[in-house]
Design a protein around this motif. Structure first.
Motif, PDB file in Angstrom:
ATOM      1  N   THR A  11       0.823  -1.206   0.000  1.00 53.29           N
ATOM      2  CA  THR A  11       0.000   0.000   0.000  1.00 53.29           C
ATOM      3  C   THR A  11       0.859   1.258   0.000  1.00 53.29           C
ATOM      4  O   THR A  11       2.050   1.212   0.304  1.00 53.29           O
ATOM      5  CB  THR A  11      -0.894   0.030   1.258  1.00 53.29           C
ATOM      6  OG1 THR A  11      -0.042   0.080   2.397  1.00 53.29           O
ATOM      7  CG2 THR A  11      -1.767  -1.190   1.330  1.00 53.29           C
ATOM      8  N   THR A  12       0.215   2.354  -0.341  1.00 46.67           N
ATOM      9  CA  THR A  12       0.885   3.649  -0.312  1.00 46.67           C
ATOM     10  C   THR A  12       1.512   3.902   1.045  1.00 46.67           C
ATOM     11  O   THR A  12       2.671   4.305   1.148  1.00 46.67           O
ATOM     12  CB  THR A  12      -0.139   4.774  -0.572  1.00 46.67           C
ATOM     13  OG1 THR A  12      -0.921   4.408  -1.702  1.00 46.67           O
ATOM     14  CG2 THR A  12       0.563   6.084  -0.811  1.00 46.67           C
ATOM     15  N   GLN A  13       0.751   3.664   2.098  1.00 44.54           N
ATOM     16  CA  GLN A  13       1.257   3.888   3.454  1.00 44.54           C
ATOM     17  C   GLN A  13       2.542   3.103   3.695  1.00 44.54           C
ATOM     18  O   GLN A  13       3.536   3.654   4.165  1.00 44.54           O
ATOM     19  CB  GLN A  13       0.207   3.467   4.487  1.00 44.54           C
ATOM     20  CG  GLN A  13      -0.950   4.425   4.639  1.00 44.54           C
ATOM     21  CD  GLN A  13      -2.036   4.179   3.613  1.00 44.54           C
ATOM     22  OE1 GLN A  13      -1.797   3.536   2.590  1.00 44.54           O
ATOM     23  NE2 GLN A  13      -3.212   4.694   3.874  1.00 44.54           N
ATOM     24  N   GLU A  19      10.066   4.244   2.655  1.00 49.68           N
ATOM     25  CA  GLU A  19      10.877   5.293   2.022  1.00 49.68           C
ATOM     26  C   GLU A  19      11.443   6.256   3.049  1.00 49.68           C
ATOM     27  O   GLU A  19      12.631   6.578   3.025  1.00 49.68           O
ATOM     28  CB  GLU A  19      10.026   6.090   1.029  1.00 49.68           C
ATOM     29  CG  GLU A  19       9.928   5.464  -0.352  1.00 49.68           C
ATOM     30  CD  GLU A  19       8.990   6.278  -1.249  1.00 49.68           C
ATOM     31  OE1 GLU A  19       8.300   5.661  -2.067  1.00 49.68           O
ATOM     32  OE2 GLU A  19       8.935   7.524  -1.091  1.00 49.68           O
ATOM     33  N   GLU A  20      10.584   6.709   3.943  1.00 47.07           N
ATOM     34  CA  GLU A  20      11.032   7.684   4.935  1.00 47.07           C
ATOM     35  C   GLU A  20      12.063   7.072   5.876  1.00 47.07           C
ATOM     36  O   GLU A  20      13.027   7.727   6.261  1.00 47.07           O
ATOM     37  CB  GLU A  20       9.841   8.215   5.729  1.00 47.07           C
ATOM     38  CG  GLU A  20       8.914   9.132   4.924  1.00 47.07           C
ATOM     39  CD  GLU A  20       9.642  10.381   4.407  1.00 47.07           C
ATOM     40  OE1 GLU A  20      10.375  11.003   5.187  1.00 47.07           O
ATOM     41  OE2 GLU A  20       9.477  10.716   3.213  1.00 47.07           O
ATOM     42  N   LEU A  21      11.851   5.806   6.231  1.00 44.76           N
ATOM     43  CA  LEU A  21      12.807   5.147   7.104  1.00 44.76           C
ATOM     44  C   LEU A  21      14.152   4.983   6.399  1.00 44.76           C
ATOM     45  O   LEU A  21      15.214   5.183   6.988  1.00 44.76           O
ATOM     46  CB  LEU A  21      12.279   3.786   7.558  1.00 44.76           C
ATOM     47  CG  LEU A  21      13.185   2.985   8.501  1.00 44.76           C
ATOM     48  CD1 LEU A  21      13.519   3.778   9.766  1.00 44.76           C
ATOM     49  CD2 LEU A  21      12.539   1.654   8.874  1.00 44.76           C
ATOM     50  N   ARG A  40       3.809  13.754   4.404  1.00 42.01           N
ATOM     51  CA  ARG A  40       3.398  13.335   3.065  1.00 42.01           C
ATOM     52  C   ARG A  40       2.000  12.738   3.046  1.00 42.01           C
ATOM     53  O   ARG A  40       1.320  12.770   2.018  1.00 42.01           O
ATOM     54  CB  ARG A  40       4.402  12.321   2.513  1.00 42.01           C
ATOM     55  CG  ARG A  40       5.803  12.920   2.355  1.00 42.01           C
ATOM     56  CD  ARG A  40       6.822  11.874   1.963  1.00 42.01           C
ATOM     57  NE  ARG A  40       6.524  11.226   0.698  1.00 42.01           N
ATOM     58  CZ  ARG A  40       7.224  10.179   0.236  1.00 42.01           C
ATOM     59  NH1 ARG A  40       8.251   9.713   0.927  1.00 42.01           N
ATOM     60  NH2 ARG A  40       6.909   9.636  -0.918  1.00 42.01           N
ATOM     61  N   LEU A  41       1.600  12.175   4.179  1.00 40.11           N
ATOM     62  CA  LEU A  41       0.273  11.558   4.297  1.00 40.11           C
ATOM     63  C   LEU A  41      -0.395  12.059   5.572  1.00 40.11           C
ATOM     64  O   LEU A  41      -0.418  11.359   6.582  1.00 40.11           O
ATOM     65  CB  LEU A  41       0.396  10.037   4.391  1.00 40.11           C
ATOM     66  CG  LEU A  41       0.787   9.216   3.181  1.00 40.11           C
ATOM     67  CD1 LEU A  41       0.909   7.756   3.569  1.00 40.11           C
ATOM     68  CD2 LEU A  41      -0.216   9.394   2.061  1.00 40.11           C
ATOM     69  N   GLY A  45      -2.678   7.240  10.413  1.00 40.64           N
ATOM     70  CA  GLY A  45      -2.824   7.048  11.858  1.00 40.64           C
ATOM     71  C   GLY A  45      -1.577   6.430  12.462  1.00 40.64           C
ATOM     72  O   GLY A  45      -0.845   5.702  11.793  1.00 40.64           O
ATOM     73  N   LEU A  46      -1.366   6.734  13.747  1.00 41.04           N
ATOM     74  CA  LEU A  46      -0.204   6.173  14.449  1.00 41.04           C
ATOM     75  C   LEU A  46      -0.274   4.646  14.430  1.00 41.04           C
ATOM     76  O   LEU A  46       0.739   3.967  14.256  1.00 41.04           O
ATOM     77  CB  LEU A  46      -0.208   6.637  15.897  1.00 41.04           C
ATOM     78  CG  LEU A  46       1.066   7.118  16.566  1.00 41.04           C
ATOM     79  CD1 LEU A  46       0.946   6.958  18.068  1.00 41.04           C
ATOM     80  CD2 LEU A  46       2.294   6.408  16.074  1.00 41.04           C
ATOM     81  N   GLY A  47      -1.449   4.106  14.592  1.00 41.81           N
ATOM     82  CA  GLY A  47      -1.643   2.666  14.596  1.00 41.81           C
ATOM     83  C   GLY A  47      -1.162   2.026  13.311  1.00 41.81           C
ATOM     84  O   GLY A  47      -0.558   0.950  13.322  1.00 41.81           O
ATOM     85  N   THR A  48      -1.435   2.672  12.205  1.00 43.89           N
ATOM     86  CA  THR A  48      -0.985   2.171  10.906  1.00 43.89           C
ATOM     87  C   THR A  48       0.526   2.114  10.843  1.00 43.89           C
ATOM     88  O   THR A  48       1.111   1.157  10.331  1.00 43.89           O
ATOM     89  CB  THR A  48      -1.512   3.077   9.775  1.00 43.89           C
ATOM     90  OG1 THR A  48      -2.926   3.135   9.882  1.00 43.89           O
ATOM     91  CG2 THR A  48      -1.121   2.554   8.415  1.00 43.89           C
ATOM     92  N   VAL A  49       1.168   3.148  11.371  1.00 46.96           N
ATOM     93  CA  VAL A  49       2.629   3.160  11.390  1.00 46.96           C
ATOM     94  C   VAL A  49       3.145   1.985  12.215  1.00 46.96           C
ATOM     95  O   VAL A  49       3.996   1.214  11.762  1.00 46.96           O
ATOM     96  CB  VAL A  49       3.155   4.487  11.961  1.00 46.96           C
ATOM     97  CG1 VAL A  49       4.664   4.450  12.137  1.00 46.96           C
ATOM     98  CG2 VAL A  49       2.764   5.644  11.041  1.00 46.96           C
TER      99      VAL A  49
END
Lengths: 141, 141
Positions: A11-13, A19-21, A40-41, A45-49
């Motif tokens: 997914t995009t997320q 990428e950011e990491l 960027r998004l 949600g924090l949970g998604t991360v």
DNA sequence: CTGCATGCAAACCGTTTGCATCCCC
DNA sequence: GGGGATGCAAACGGTTTGCATGCAG
């Protein structure tokens, strides 16, 4: 042999988190990464991360660092290497000390555990904190 | 040179916490220790256990282990030694691998941090968990 | 259309802290 | 009697989870 798409959707997320990491050489906490990704998004949600970091760590795409301090940190470099942690500010950096691969042999002789691996964590004072060094008990970030 | 009585009172609670910690070779979490101590001091509070463990760690009487997993663990043996952590049940044991004292020299050459020390944590499967071994992702205690 | 993934918010768990009381010096 | 230490309970911070909705295959 590791085709992530077999295991879960890209997914995009997930892409952006990865990428950011990968973009930074520091080893951000989940919250730091959340802030980076949110630029960027904004609606993520924090949970998604957390969910995705966990998932990627399980699949060997990233490393979950269980270093000292209260927060877990994440690392896009999955090859074997050691870390050093600033005793003052809590920052974690890579350190280029050769991996001691035969440590697990010594360990195998010293315990009845079935050895899986080892990890070395150095501690020290980072350049930034060496200047403002008046006590050792500063706040941990 | 370290006369603890100069630094803080040697209360019953402190003595018993230290005694109970010294009694075991495992490296109990604060909660485990709380349970142990409560058998002798039923009215002790969890906060007291935490406060005293912190205090004793600051004074070098015990070690606070910042190993993997979610909980901190405590160790009455303050001399340099390494640990191994069971990837299944989270238990932490001492491991008798010689301390590599010159590691900090290699480290000093590899970073601009001011090196303070190092720690090695092995991971593996403990004897108890080797039997019931069906997957690697069991619950962490 | 089906199910995995997401956003959101509440729950969780280990640890810390504020406060009134206690007790040792 | 005064100051540190305690017990209790509430607060805290990081992480996990339940659930209704969204969206890709």
């Amino acid at each position: 042999m590791n085709t992530p798409s077999n295991m879960f959707r890209l997914t995009t997320q997930r892409q952006i988190i990865l990428e950011e990491l990968s973009k930074v050489k520091t080893h951000p906490t989940a919250n730091e990464l959340y802030d980076m990704v949110r630029k960027r998004l904004p609606r993520i949600g924090l949970g998604t991360v957390y969910r995705n970091l966990e998932l990627m760590a399980e699949n060997g795409m990233i490393l979950k660092l269980e270093v000292g301090g209260t927060q877990k940190r994440f690392d896009a470099t999955t090859s074997d290497h050691y870390h050093i942690r600033c005793a003052d500010c809590g920052k974690v950096d890579d350190i280029d000390v050769p991996v001691i691969s035969n440590l697990i042999n010594s360990a195998a002789n010293a315990t009845s555990y079935n050895i899986l691996g080892h990890n070395i964590e150095f501690s020290g004072t980072c350049p930034d904190c060496q200047g403002s060094q008046m006590n050792t008990t500063a706040m941990e970030q």
